[in-house]
Motif scaffolding. Structure first.
Motif, mmCIF file in Angstrom:
data_model
loop_
_atom_site.group_PDB
_atom_site.id
_atom_site.type_symbol
_atom_site.label_atom_id
_atom_site.label_comp_id
_atom_site.label_asym_id
_atom_site.label_seq_id
_atom_site.Cartn_x
_atom_site.Cartn_y
_atom_site.Cartn_z
ATOM 1 N N ASP A 1 -3.367 -1.798 -3.621
ATOM 2 C CA ASP A 1 -3.447 -0.695 -3.449
ATOM 3 C C ASP A 1 -2.002 0.507 -3.005
ATOM 4 O O ASP A 1 -2.089 0.953 -2.780
ATOM 5 C CB ASP A 1 -3.690 -0.245 -1.710
ATOM 6 N N GLY A 2 -1.151 -0.219 -4.407
ATOM 7 C CA GLY A 2 0.001 0.005 -4.866
ATOM 8 C C GLY A 2 -0.369 1.024 -5.786
ATOM 9 O O GLY A 2 -0.936 1.088 -6.155
ATOM 10 N N ASN A 3 0.822 1.781 -6.417
ATOM 11 C CA ASN A 3 0.550 3.194 -6.980
ATOM 12 C C ASN A 3 1.383 2.230 -8.435
ATOM 13 O O ASN A 3 3.082 2.727 -8.295
ATOM 14 C CB ASN A 3 1.411 4.341 -6.258
ATOM 15 N N ALA A 4 1.338 2.193 -8.979
ATOM 16 C CA ALA A 4 1.671 0.946 -10.637
ATOM 17 C C ALA A 4 1.703 1.990 -11.187
ATOM 18 O O ALA A 4 1.413 3.048 -11.991
ATOM 19 C CB ALA A 4 0.726 0.043 -11.094
ATOM 20 N N THR A 5 3.509 1.849 -12.309
ATOM 21 C CA THR A 5 3.975 3.439 -12.753
ATOM 22 C C THR A 5 4.856 2.293 -14.302
ATOM 23 O O THR A 5 5.648 1.696 -13.668
ATOM 24 C CB THR A 5 5.142 3.902 -12.039
ATOM 25 N N PRO A 6 3.989 2.277 -15.118
ATOM 26 C CA PRO A 6 4.731 1.580 -16.540
ATOM 27 C C PRO A 6 5.801 3.065 -17.024
ATOM 28 O O PRO A 6 5.558 3.634 -16.737
ATOM 29 C CB PRO A 6 3.893 1.146 -17.458
ATOM 30 N N MET A 7 7.116 1.709 -17.217
ATOM 31 C CA MET A 7 8.432 2.711 -17.350
ATOM 32 C C MET A 7 9.058 1.612 -18.085
ATOM 33 O O MET A 7 9.175 0.370 -18.094
ATOM 34 C CB MET A 7 8.713 3.017 -16.200
ATOM 35 N N ALA A 8 10.255 2.095 -19.160
ATOM 36 C CA ALA A 8 11.074 1.584 -19.278
ATOM 37 C C ALA A 8 12.146 0.983 -18.423
ATOM 38 O O ALA A 8 12.678 1.734 -17.367
ATOM 39 C CB ALA A 8 11.894 2.666 -20.952
ATOM 40 N N PHE A 9 12.522 -0.355 -19.107
ATOM 41 C CA PHE A 9 13.343 -0.882 -17.585
ATOM 42 C C PHE A 9 14.346 -0.096 -17.516
ATOM 43 O O PHE A 9 15.564 -0.074 -16.951
ATOM 44 C CB PHE A 9 13.570 -2.220 -18.228
ATOM 45 N N MET B 1 -3.072 -5.504 -10.740
ATOM 46 C CA MET B 1 -1.843 -6.607 -9.762
ATOM 47 C C MET B 1 -1.711 -5.587 -8.650
ATOM 48 O O MET B 1 -1.650 -5.488 -7.415
ATOM 49 C CB MET B 1 -1.493 -7.254 -10.228
ATOM 50 N N VAL B 2 -0.529 -4.162 -8.884
ATOM 51 C CA VAL B 2 -0.165 -3.350 -7.569
ATOM 52 C C VAL B 2 -1.446 -2.687 -7.136
ATOM 53 O O VAL B 2 -1.691 -2.447 -6.265
ATOM 54 C CB VAL B 2 0.703 -2.893 -8.674
ATOM 55 N N GLU B 3 -2.082 -2.227 -8.299
ATOM 56 C CA GLU B 3 -3.813 -1.436 -7.681
ATOM 57 C C GLU B 3 -4.253 -1.857 -6.463
ATOM 58 O O GLU B 3 -4.444 -1.602 -5.562
ATOM 59 C CB GLU B 3 -4.011 -0.658 -8.423
ATOM 60 N N VAL C 1 10.453 6.333 -8.440
ATOM 61 C CA VAL C 1 9.794 4.745 -7.936
ATOM 62 C C VAL C 1 9.910 4.647 -6.452
ATOM 63 O O VAL C 1 11.607 5.316 -6.103
ATOM 64 C CB VAL C 1 9.402 4.023 -9.061
ATOM 65 N N ASP C 2 9.854 3.393 -5.804
ATOM 66 C CA ASP C 2 10.226 3.335 -4.601
ATOM 67 C C ASP C 2 10.725 1.302 -4.835
ATOM 68 O O ASP C 2 11.801 1.119 -4.295
ATOM 69 C CB ASP C 2 8.663 3.035 -3.873
ATOM 70 N N GLY C 3 9.849 0.943 -6.143
ATOM 71 C CA GLY C 3 10.997 -0.020 -6.738
ATOM 72 C C GLY C 3 10.528 -0.752 -7.602
ATOM 73 O O GLY C 3 10.250 0.282 -8.812
ATOM 74 N N GLU D 1 0.956 -1.195 0.298
ATOM 75 C CA GLU D 1 0.084 0.062 0.258
ATOM 76 C C GLU D 1 1.305 1.218 0.194
ATOM 77 O O GLU D 1 1.687 1.484 0.945
ATOM 78 C CB GLU D 1 -0.584 -0.369 1.270
ATOM 79 N N GLY D 2 0.626 1.925 -1.172
ATOM 80 C CA GLY D 2 1.434 3.743 -0.909
ATOM 81 C C GLY D 2 2.917 3.495 -1.982
ATOM 82 O O GLY D 2 2.977 4.481 -1.778
ATOM 83 N N LEU D 3 3.036 2.315 -2.200
ATOM 84 C CA LEU D 3 4.713 1.913 -2.916
ATOM 85 C C LEU D 3 4.133 2.707 -4.491
ATOM 86 O O LEU D 3 3.313 1.272 -4.606
ATOM 87 C CB LEU D 3 4.895 0.872 -2.568
ATOM 88 N N LYS D 4 5.083 3.316 -4.561
ATOM 89 C CA LYS D 4 5.352 3.366 -6.336
ATOM 90 C C LYS D 4 6.221 2.602 -6.698
ATOM 91 O O LYS D 4 7.220 1.898 -6.270
ATOM 92 C CB LYS D 4 6.135 4.858 -6.702
#
Length: 328
Positions: free
Chosen positions: A185-193, A180-182, A205-207, A165-168
């Motif tokens: 209650d996490g914050n999912a961030t699609p991003m290039a590897f 899956m992350v949502e 992001v946190d992880g 919860e709350g992690l980006k």
């Protein structure tokens, strides 16, 4: 690394033998691979092409272009469908947007273990997914191992869904991974590897989530010291051939190529296990706090909305999903 290099040298030596035997009318195949040359996938692909060249007496030869020099993965998937690239090795995750059947294996916790994934993908499940791929112009030759993906972050260990919860969290570009992350209650961030290391370091992001060799080889463990073995995704990869290239072969050649593809998958799985163990040793020595999730049931329960949404959008895949979920 000497273990991997030994296989690599054998594979490359066989390539030279196969190339020397090639006739003037030989078919020269071009292969795509995103990984560096000494990676388990790369060694297995070189071994595959070497065996094909040897067993066809040089009638079919080829070269795997490593390090993604033939383009990005999404571009390469499209090129293989068009026959511009003859073969390649791809994660089924990015394929899911274009080939619904491959998206099934991107459902969280759908496989119970790596050995179960091998058994199902080498059997009826792999056949069913393969039919969907063929309909889109891609022929699967062998199912490679990409390990189990787990969460890592710079904030805290993850033992329960509440810890997300709350992690980006960076995820691959697939709606299933966002949901899956949502769902926790996490914050999912699609991003290039390639952007992940700096993004964790600067707090964008946190992880993220990935398998041990990816976590280790990219040095993400330097900026995200908590690695929690949720093993929420077991997404196989595929050694694939363009249907256009496949259909140019004789039935005898197709049989050789298919058999060589399966053998390369068995080799890759062995190499992967060794690489994964070495990566875990490296990150632990580097100060990573690794925790095993003792009870995955709460995580699995949290995924109910992900499954409901997927099956609502893909009702024709219900039987395939149940085939995997109900397997021993």
């Amino acid at each position: 690394m000497s273990f991997l290099n030994g296989f690599k040298n054998v594979a490359l030596g066989a390539v030279l033998v196969g190339t020397a035997a090639a006739t003037a009318g030989a078919t020269e195949l071009r292969g795509w691979n995103i990984h560096v040359e000494d990676y388990p996938v790369s060694i297995a692909m070189d071994s595959f092409m070497a065996e094909v060249a040897e067993r066809t007496n040089g009638e079919i030869t080829g070269k795997t272009y490593h390090n993604g020099v033939l383009g990005s993965q999404p571009d390469a998937i499209e090129q293989i469908r068009l026959g511009v690239i003859d073969f390649g090795e791809f994660s089924l995750g990015p394929m899911g947007q274009a080939i619904p059947e491959t998206n099934v294996v991107s459902l969280p916790f759908i496989f119970k273990s790596i050995p179960q994934m091998y058994e199902l993908m080498d059997g009826d499940v792999g056949e069913a997914i393969g039919e969907g791929m063929k309909a889109k112009g891609i022929v699967p030759l062998g199912w490679y191992d990409a390990g189990a993906r787990s969460f890592y972050n710079s904030v805290r260990p993850i033992n329960t869904p509440a810890d997300v919860e709350g992690l980006k969290v960076r995820v691959m570009s697939n709606d299933l991974f966002v949901k899956m992350v949502e769902s926790m209650d996490g914050n999912a961030t699609p991003m290039a590897f390639a952007e992940v290391y700096q993004s964790i370091k600067t707090g964008v992001v946190d992880g993220a989530e990935n398998n041990p060799p990816s976590y280790e080889s990219t040095n993400h463990y330097e900026v995200a010291k908590y690695y929690s073995l949720t093993e929420h995704l077991i997404i196989p990869e595929c050694l694939c051939m363009s249907l256009k290239s496949w259909e140019k072969m004789t039935p005898e050649q197709q049989e050789i190529v298919k058999d060589a593809g399966h053998k390369s998958a068995l080799l890759q799985r062995e190499l992967w296990a060794a690489r994964e163990a070495a990566s875990m040793d490296t990150v632990k020595a580097g100060g990573t706090e690794v925790n095993t999730v003792a009870d995955k049931a709460p995580f699995q329960a949290a995924m109910a909305p992900v499954y409901e949404g997927f099956l609502a959008d893909n009702p024709d895949l219900t039987d395939l999903v149940n085939m995997i979920r109900n397997a021993d």
